[in-house]
Scaffold this motif. Structure first.
Motif, PDB file in Angstrom:
ATOM      1  N   TYR B  40      43.640 -41.855  61.197  1.00 33.52           N
ATOM      2  CA  TYR B  40      42.953 -43.118  61.476  1.00 33.52           C
ATOM      3  C   TYR B  40      43.469 -44.222  60.559  1.00 33.52           C
ATOM      4  N   LEU B  41      43.505 -43.941  59.242  1.00 29.64           N
ATOM      5  CA  LEU B  41      43.947 -44.955  58.278  1.00 29.64           C
ATOM      6  C   LEU B  41      45.389 -45.372  58.551  1.00 29.64           C
ATOM      7  N   PHE B  42      46.207 -44.375  58.855  1.00 35.80           N
ATOM      8  CA  PHE B  42      47.627 -44.609  59.063  1.00 35.80           C
ATOM      9  C   PHE B  42      47.842 -45.529  60.271  1.00 35.80           C
ATOM     10  N   VAL B  43      47.224 -45.170  61.407  1.00 34.21           N
ATOM     11  CA  VAL B  43      47.395 -45.964  62.624  1.00 34.21           C
ATOM     12  C   VAL B  43      46.789 -47.348  62.432  1.00 34.21           C
ATOM     13  N   ASN B  44      45.622 -47.381  61.774  1.00 36.61           N
ATOM     14  CA  ASN B  44      44.928 -48.650  61.603  1.00 36.61           C
ATOM     15  C   ASN B  44      45.730 -49.601  60.720  1.00 36.61           C
ATOM     16  N   ALA B  45      46.522 -49.049  59.783  1.00 36.92           N
ATOM     17  CA  ALA B  45      47.332 -49.902  58.911  1.00 36.92           C
ATOM     18  C   ALA B  45      48.404 -50.621  59.714  1.00 36.92           C
ATOM     19  N   PHE B  46      48.837 -50.006  60.824  1.00 37.88           N
ATOM     20  CA  PHE B  46      49.902 -50.629  61.616  1.00 37.88           C
ATOM     21  C   PHE B  46      49.384 -51.598  62.660  1.00 37.88           C
ATOM     22  N   ILE B  47      48.318 -51.200  63.384  1.00 33.88           N
ATOM     23  CA  ILE B  47      47.946 -52.039  64.523  1.00 33.88           C
ATOM     24  C   ILE B  47      46.604 -52.739  64.355  1.00 33.88           C
ATOM     25  N   HIS B  48      45.868 -52.437  63.292  1.00 38.40           N
ATOM     26  CA  HIS B  48      44.604 -53.129  62.999  1.00 38.40           C
ATOM     27  C   HIS B  48      43.661 -53.154  64.195  1.00 38.40           C
ATOM     28  N   SER B  50      40.477 -50.742  65.453  1.00 37.99           N
ATOM     29  CA  SER B  50      39.754 -49.513  65.103  1.00 37.99           C
ATOM     30  C   SER B  50      39.551 -48.622  66.324  1.00 37.99           C
ATOM     31  N   ILE B  51      39.405 -49.234  67.525  1.00 41.74           N
ATOM     32  CA  ILE B  51      39.140 -48.411  68.706  1.00 41.74           C
ATOM     33  C   ILE B  51      40.358 -47.559  69.050  1.00 41.74           C
ATOM     34  N   PHE B  52      41.546 -48.210  69.066  1.00 34.85           N
ATOM     35  CA  PHE B  52      42.751 -47.432  69.375  1.00 34.85           C
ATOM     36  C   PHE B  52      43.020 -46.406  68.284  1.00 34.85           C
ATOM     37  N   SER B  53      42.771 -46.775  67.030  1.00 34.08           N
ATOM     38  CA  SER B  53      42.998 -45.827  65.936  1.00 34.08           C
ATOM     39  C   SER B  53      42.117 -44.601  66.104  1.00 34.08           C
ATOM     40  N   CYS B  54      40.833 -44.825  66.473  1.00 30.79           N
ATOM     41  CA  CYS B  54      39.926 -43.696  66.693  1.00 30.79           C
ATOM     42  C   CYS B  54      40.427 -42.822  67.840  1.00 30.79           C
ATOM     43  N   PHE B  55      40.875 -43.494  68.923  1.00 26.43           N
ATOM     44  CA  PHE B  55      41.388 -42.767  70.075  1.00 26.43           C
ATOM     45  C   PHE B  55      42.558 -41.881  69.665  1.00 26.43           C
ATOM     46  N   PHE B  56      43.475 -42.466  68.902  1.00 24.83           N
ATOM     47  CA  PHE B  56      44.664 -41.720  68.507  1.00 24.83           C
ATOM     48  C   PHE B  56      44.302 -40.563  67.584  1.00 24.83           C
ATOM     49  N   ALA B  57      43.430 -40.843  66.604  1.00 18.25           N
ATOM     50  CA  ALA B  57      43.012 -39.780  65.685  1.00 18.25           C
ATOM     51  C   ALA B  57      42.316 -38.659  66.454  1.00 18.25           C
ATOM     52  N   ALA B  58      41.503 -39.032  67.454  1.00 20.33           N
ATOM     53  CA  ALA B  58      40.798 -38.023  68.241  1.00 20.33           C
ATOM     54  C   ALA B  58      41.782 -37.161  69.017  1.00 20.33           C
ATOM     55  N   ILE B  59      42.864 -37.792  69.523  1.00 21.05           N
ATOM     56  CA  ILE B  59      43.895 -37.008  70.236  1.00 21.05           C
ATOM     57  C   ILE B  59      44.519 -35.992  69.291  1.00 21.05           C
ATOM     58  N   VAL B  60      44.902 -36.452  68.095  1.00 24.46           N
ATOM     59  CA  VAL B  60      45.552 -35.550  67.145  1.00 24.46           C
ATOM     60  C   VAL B  60      44.628 -34.391  66.788  1.00 24.46           C
ATOM     61  N   ILE B  61      43.356 -34.709  66.451  1.00 25.85           N
ATOM     62  CA  ILE B  61      42.485 -33.610  66.018  1.00 25.85           C
ATOM     63  C   ILE B  61      42.103 -32.706  67.192  1.00 25.85           C
ATOM     64  N   SER B  62      42.083 -33.242  68.430  1.00 21.99           N
ATOM     65  CA  SER B  62      41.796 -32.366  69.563  1.00 21.99           C
ATOM     66  C   SER B  62      42.900 -31.339  69.734  1.00 21.99           C
ATOM     67  N   VAL B  63      44.158 -31.801  69.599  1.00 23.03           N
ATOM     68  CA  VAL B  63      45.283 -30.861  69.702  1.00 23.03           C
ATOM     69  C   VAL B  63      45.148 -29.790  68.626  1.00 23.03           C
ATOM     70  N   ILE B  64      44.890 -30.238  67.375  1.00 27.34           N
ATOM     71  CA  ILE B  64      44.768 -29.274  66.273  1.00 27.34           C
ATOM     72  C   ILE B  64      43.618 -28.308  66.541  1.00 27.34           C
ATOM     73  N   SER B  65      42.473 -28.848  67.039  1.00 29.35           N
ATOM     74  CA  SER B  65      41.316 -27.972  67.285  1.00 29.35           C
ATOM     75  C   SER B  65      41.616 -26.929  68.337  1.00 29.35           C
ATOM     76  N   HIS B  66      42.345 -27.359  69.406  1.00 34.60           N
ATOM     77  CA  HIS B  66      42.664 -26.386  70.448  1.00 34.60           C
ATOM     78  C   HIS B  66      43.562 -25.280  69.910  1.00 34.60           C
ATOM     79  N   ILE B  67      44.542 -25.683  69.077  1.00 31.82           N
ATOM     80  CA  ILE B  67      45.421 -24.660  68.490  1.00 31.82           C
ATOM     81  C   ILE B  67      44.610 -23.733  67.592  1.00 31.82           C
ATOM     82  N   LEU B  68      43.769 -24.343  66.726  1.00 32.09           N
ATOM     83  CA  LEU B  68      42.956 -23.532  65.807  1.00 32.09           C
ATOM     84  C   LEU B  68      42.042 -22.585  66.576  1.00 32.09           C
TER      85      LEU B  68
END
Lengths: 258, 139
Positions: B40-48, B50-68
């Motif tokens: 979230y922090l990383f994406v938000n630093a680039f595009i400022h 918060s909604i897209f940053s949350c969306f992107f972070a949620a995508i990343v953690i969903s992938v990780i959760s499915h693998i886990l």
């Protein structure tokens, strides 16, 4: 095979999972899978956050239908995982029905973490989130103390078996009171807003509203709408609790918002 | 920033205890929470945004959760709830109702729509990854 027993097993699995905070689609799926092991023509289940309906029918048996109202819910993801795993092993044919039923009875009574760990966890969690949203170390300490107090009062109120609505109002006003006392009178802490927001993290329904929207998009409208209603009621009760204490305080100061 | 991520890790771990996740999975939940806030922090630093940053972070953690969930043989929800915990609009929901109580309808509407957008973004991300998972891996 004893169909009634199988049916009871399916319903009990559903009840435990729903009561422990599983998604309704997962509960429906699990019940259907368990009932489908009979290979009967009609296997149907309908789950809302407050109840389970299921039907099993075939030419060879009398139709079985069941309605189960689920009341008090407490999130217990460990139970969800265990019941899910058990049903998976049952459907794969690894264990017998009798065995599965007995194990399920044991899962029903898997204990939660003891109260003191819960109190500790809520305090530390609230304190950490004050830092996540940009607070400093002093904010974290204040928030942590508020979190401990909040968790203790929740344990106490839960023993009295009060309404969730009432519990959240009391929790919200407790947070506001301690925050005001420490910030304006003891002069501890640097961001009043962050202290309040960190402290309400254990109460507010962020996950609930997200799951509600997810359910609605997936087409589980009833469960989505009831979760959304739940989220708004919780947010309202916390806001009423915090808001009324803040308003009283500003009135006492002479109506000057700070 | 490292302190914030560490705080997200500890906070997520603490709230997983509150959700009664079993002891063996607690560290994983905390890690997912930390990763989620890092992204979230990383994406938000680039595009400022918060909604897209949350969306992107949620995508990343969903992938990780499915693998886990596949590796650890547990429902996805356990890791996913931990992961979205730092992102979800709990404070936004509170502010919405707080400003209604205080009769400031402009701010309350603003926070209502912001909360719904963030929650919607996270929900869409979760559904997207779940559907992809169903498509790619036949159960």
């Amino acid at each position: 095979m004893d169909h009634k027993k199988l049916f009871n097993y399916a319903i009990l699995t559903g009840e435990i999972m729903l009561r422990s905070g599983a998604e309704t689609s997962r509960v429906e799926d699990t019940i259907n899978r368990i009932l489908a092991t009979t290979k009967f023509t009609t296997v149907e289940s309908f789950v809302t956050p407050t109840g389970i309906f299921a039907t099993l029918d075939d030419d060879t048996i009398d139709m079985i239908s069941f309605v189960k109202r689920v009341h008090r819910r407490e999130i217990h993801l460990n139970r969800v995982a265990m019941a899910n795993d058990l049903s998976r092993r049952f459907c794969a044919g690894v264990i017998e029905l009798e065995d599965a039923y007995n194990q399920l009875e044991a899962i029903k009574d898997v204990p939660s973490y003891p109260n003191w760990i819960m109190v500790l966890a809520k305090g530390i969690g609230a304190g950490s989130f004050a830092v996540v949203f940009g607070g400093d170390v002093i904010d974290m300490c204040v928030t942590m103390i508020i979190g401990f107090a909040l968790a203790m009062i929740q344990v106490f109120l839960r023993k009295l078996d009060t309404l969730k609505f009432f519990e959240d109002i009391i929790g919200g006003s407790l947070i506001a009171t301690i925050a005001i006392v420490s910030f304006y009178y003891l002069k501890i802490g640097s961001n009043f807003d962050l202290i309040v927001i960190g402290s309400i993290m254990p109460l507010v329904p962020g996950v609930a509203i997200t799951n509600a929207i997810r359910d609605i998009i997936q087409g589980d409208f009833i469960s989505g709408m009831s979760r959304a209603a739940d989220a708004f009621i919780i947010a309202a009760s916390v806001a009423v609790g915090v808001g009324s204490i803040l308003k009283l305080f500003y009135l006492y100061l002479g109506g000057a918002p700070i | 920033m490292i302190i914030e991520v560490l705080a997200a890790f500890v906070g997520t771990l603490a709230f997983s205890v509150f959700y009664n996740v079993s002891k063996r999975e607690l560290l994983f939940c905390g890690t997912v929470g930390g990763i989620s806030w890092t992204v979230y922090l990383f994406v938000n630093a680039f595009i400022h945004d918060s909604i897209f940053s949350c969306f992107f972070a949620a995508i990343v953690i969903s992938v990780i959760s499915h693998i886990l969930s596949r590796v650890r043989k547990n429902p996805v929800t356990i890791y996913q709830i931990g992961g979205i915990f730092p992102l979800v609009p709990g404070a936004g929901m509170y502010k919405t109702l707080y400003y209604i109580v205080n009769e400031d309808y402009t701010l309350s509407t603003y926070y209502l729509y912001e909360s719904l957008q963030i929650a919607g973004g996270i929900a869409v991300a979760m559904i997207l990854i779940a559907s992809l998972n169903n498509l790619l891996i036949k159960r």
